[in-house]
Design a protein around this motif. Structure first.
Motif, mmCIF file in Angstrom:
data_model
loop_
_atom_site.group_PDB
_atom_site.id
_atom_site.type_symbol
_atom_site.label_atom_id
_atom_site.label_comp_id
_atom_site.label_asym_id
_atom_site.label_seq_id
_atom_site.Cartn_x
_atom_site.Cartn_y
_atom_site.Cartn_z
ATOM 1 N N ARG A 77 0.777 -1.224 -0.174
ATOM 2 C CA ARG A 77 -0.042 -0.077 -0.057
ATOM 3 C C ARG A 77 0.817 1.170 0.051
ATOM 4 N NH1 ARG A 77 -3.616 -2.625 3.668
ATOM 5 N NH2 ARG A 77 -2.953 -1.420 5.410
ATOM 6 N N SER A 78 2.084 1.221 0.580
ATOM 7 C CA SER A 78 2.899 2.227 0.574
ATOM 8 C C SER A 78 3.269 2.728 -0.707
ATOM 9 C CB SER A 78 3.904 2.024 1.668
ATOM 10 O OG SER A 78 5.167 1.129 1.013
ATOM 11 N N GLY A 79 3.302 1.911 -1.819
ATOM 12 C CA GLY A 79 3.977 2.253 -3.178
ATOM 13 C C GLY A 79 5.691 2.238 -3.109
ATOM 14 N N LEU A 80 6.173 1.819 -1.987
ATOM 15 C CA LEU A 80 7.700 1.539 -1.641
ATOM 16 C C LEU A 80 8.057 0.096 -2.210
ATOM 17 C CD1 LEU A 80 8.102 3.428 1.708
ATOM 18 C CD2 LEU A 80 8.464 4.318 -0.851
ATOM 19 N N ARG A 81 7.100 -0.760 -2.273
ATOM 20 C CA ARG A 81 7.605 -2.013 -2.584
ATOM 21 C C ARG A 81 8.206 -2.218 -3.921
ATOM 22 N NH1 ARG A 81 4.841 -6.815 -4.661
ATOM 23 N NH2 ARG A 81 5.881 -8.770 -3.710
ATOM 24 N N ILE A 82 9.367 -3.141 -3.952
ATOM 25 C CA ILE A 82 9.912 -3.361 -5.184
ATOM 26 C C ILE A 82 9.399 -4.823 -5.637
ATOM 27 C CG2 ILE A 82 12.013 -4.005 -6.376
ATOM 28 C CD1 ILE A 82 12.143 -1.023 -5.690
ATOM 29 N N PRO A 83 8.545 -4.944 -6.951
ATOM 30 C CA PRO A 83 8.175 -6.117 -7.217
ATOM 31 C C PRO A 83 9.253 -7.196 -7.553
ATOM 32 C CG PRO A 83 8.007 -4.518 -9.104
ATOM 33 C CD PRO A 83 8.393 -3.801 -7.707
ATOM 34 N N ALA A 84 8.962 -8.237 -7.801
ATOM 35 C CA ALA A 84 9.793 -9.345 -8.285
ATOM 36 C C ALA A 84 10.825 -8.961 -9.499
ATOM 37 C CB ALA A 84 9.082 -10.781 -8.672
ATOM 38 N N THR A 227 9.443 8.958 -4.723
ATOM 39 C CA THR A 227 9.837 7.468 -3.994
ATOM 40 C C THR A 227 11.035 6.857 -4.868
ATOM 41 O OG1 THR A 227 7.785 6.964 -3.008
ATOM 42 C CG2 THR A 227 9.095 5.049 -3.406
ATOM 43 N N GLU A 228 10.743 6.992 -6.437
ATOM 44 C CA GLU A 228 11.938 6.573 -7.041
ATOM 45 C C GLU A 228 13.389 6.994 -6.866
ATOM 46 O OE1 GLU A 228 9.217 4.669 -10.784
ATOM 47 O OE2 GLU A 228 9.696 6.824 -10.650
ATOM 48 N N TYR A 229 12.942 8.359 -6.805
ATOM 49 C CA TYR A 229 14.311 9.120 -6.596
ATOM 50 C C TYR A 229 14.877 9.141 -5.355
ATOM 51 C CZ TYR A 229 17.485 13.186 -6.835
ATOM 52 O OH TYR A 229 18.672 14.026 -6.882
ATOM 53 N N ASP A 230 14.284 8.808 -4.353
ATOM 54 C CA ASP A 230 14.808 8.661 -2.953
ATOM 55 C C ASP A 230 15.581 7.241 -2.740
ATOM 56 O OD1 ASP A 230 13.655 11.047 -1.846
ATOM 57 O OD2 ASP A 230 12.103 10.216 -1.024
ATOM 58 N N ARG A 231 14.947 6.319 -3.569
ATOM 59 C CA ARG A 231 15.687 4.968 -3.565
ATOM 60 C C ARG A 231 16.953 5.102 -4.321
ATOM 61 N NH1 ARG A 231 11.165 2.311 -5.169
ATOM 62 N NH2 ARG A 231 10.757 1.334 -3.009
ATOM 63 N N TYR A 232 16.882 5.950 -5.455
ATOM 64 C CA TYR A 232 18.218 5.971 -6.233
ATOM 65 C C TYR A 232 19.084 6.894 -5.261
ATOM 66 C CZ TYR A 232 20.607 9.928 -8.867
ATOM 67 O OH TYR A 232 21.687 10.567 -8.973
ATOM 68 N N ALA A 233 18.626 7.930 -4.706
ATOM 69 C CA ALA A 233 19.728 8.609 -3.879
ATOM 70 C C ALA A 233 20.219 7.754 -2.749
ATOM 71 C CB ALA A 233 18.930 9.814 -3.368
ATOM 72 N N ALA A 234 19.384 6.859 -2.085
ATOM 73 C CA ALA A 234 19.910 6.019 -1.081
ATOM 74 C C ALA A 234 21.052 5.074 -1.848
ATOM 75 C CB ALA A 234 18.672 5.188 -0.669
ATOM 76 N N ALA A 235 20.703 4.485 -3.125
ATOM 77 C CA ALA A 235 21.615 3.314 -3.651
ATOM 78 C C ALA A 235 22.794 4.238 -3.948
ATOM 79 C CB ALA A 235 20.822 3.036 -4.917
ATOM 80 N N VAL A 236 22.942 5.437 -4.558
ATOM 81 C CA VAL A 236 24.232 6.095 -4.597
ATOM 82 C C VAL A 236 25.025 6.315 -3.350
ATOM 83 C CG1 VAL A 236 25.224 8.393 -5.181
ATOM 84 C CG2 VAL A 236 23.334 7.503 -6.511
ATOM 85 N N ARG A 237 24.323 6.585 -2.099
ATOM 86 C CA ARG A 237 24.772 6.744 -0.697
ATOM 87 C C ARG A 237 25.582 5.582 -0.532
ATOM 88 N NH1 ARG A 237 28.327 7.464 1.999
ATOM 89 N NH2 ARG A 237 28.326 8.573 3.995
#
Length: 293
Positions: A77-84, A227-237
């Motif tokens: 529901r959060s929209g943060l889930r990465i599907p398979a 959300t996609e951008y935040d995931r990208y920024a976290a991965a860069v870190r």
């Protein structure tokens, strides 16, 4: 507090683990993990793996204990889930299929490239980024990209050790070496290498459509959802985890300010339409967060 944790039931490394998620934002999830002293290396795309002995600490901090099914529902529901399909193993198969479809007489090179992009130290510059760039190129070209453009996407971060400049140069050299000889058009390797080197500064010649499309595809993540951008920024870190926070924040902010000084960020008219406005919002927000920290 909108961070949740399920019971420690997932075996690995001689113990069992819980999953910890947020139903609001990855920033909140990372902050909670830092407060618990859990390394960013325990982050797996949309959740943290928390060892059993830290479960009680998480609950004491205010993380809400729920069962596994409820945690999954909250994450979806959060929209943060990465599907398979977004998981590395699935992406690798998708990439291999794409390569075979476009370059069927060079299967070994395709497998070697997929293996390179799947190296474990790549948290952002990995298979997910490659697939996103390929999909962006498809979108910008109506599904009919040239071979030189496709190969430039495949090779643009084929060598990645986190050394800006050298990575691009070695990726270009790899393209020259692998795309010269039997089965490839004369001059293709040199042309692809030339395109790869454009990603050093992300400032293509406006008259060179392939270089513009390559740069736009490479930067398309900037125009993703928050959300996609935040995931990208976290991965860069995570790729620069060895760099202390103050040093990383200063360097990252400088890179982003330099990028923002280029009007516009994108070059192809469709790319500008699709990603420019949201990219500037996302990058501005990250700069503000880095400065505030």
């Amino acid at each position: 507090m909108t961070v949740y944790i399920d019971p420690p039931r997932w075996p690995a490394h001689g113990t069992v683990f819980s999953h910890m998620v947020s139903d609001t934002s990855l920033d909140e999830l990372h902050e909670t993990a830092r407060a618990l002293g859990i390394s960013v290396r325990a982050f797996d795309e949309d959740h943290y793996d928390v060892p059993a002995h830290r479960h009680a600490d998480a609950v004491a901090l205010g993380v809400r204990a729920v069962d596994g099914k409820q945690l999954t529902r909250l994450l979806i529901r959060s929209g943060l889930r990465i599907p398979a399909r977004g998981r590395p193993a699935k992406i690798a198969a998708t990439l291999s299929d794409r390569w075979r479809r476009h370059f069927p007489v060079h299967p070994a090179l395709g497998e070697a490239l997929v293996s390179r992009w799947g190296e474990p130290h790549r948290h952002y510059h990995g298979t997910s980024h490659l697939l996103q760039a390929l999909e962006a190129v498809d979108r910008l070209t109506g599904g009919s990209p040239s071979d030189e453009l496709l190969l430039a996407v495949w090779f643009h971060d084929a060598v990645y050790r986190g050394v800006p400049g050298r990575d691009e140069e070695e990726s270009a050299e790899l393209a020259r070496r692998e795309l010269t000889g039997d089965g490839w058009e004369p001059g293709l390797g040199e042309r692809v290498a030339e395109l790869v080197l454009v990603t050093l500064a992300h400032r293509p010649d406006p008259a060179d459509r392939s270089s513009c499309l390559l740069v736009d595809a490479d930067l398309s993540i900037l125009g993703g959802s928050p959300t996609e951008y935040d995931r990208y920024a976290a991965a860069v870190r995570r790729e620069y985890e060895h760099v202390p926070d103050p040093e990383f924040r200063a360097a990252r902010a400088e890179v982003l300010r330099t990028l923002m000084a280029t009007p516009p960020l994108f070059h192809d008219p469709l790319a500008v339409q699709l990603w420019e406005a949201r990219a500037r919002e996302n990058v501005t927000r990250e700069i503000e967060q880095l400065s505030a920290a």
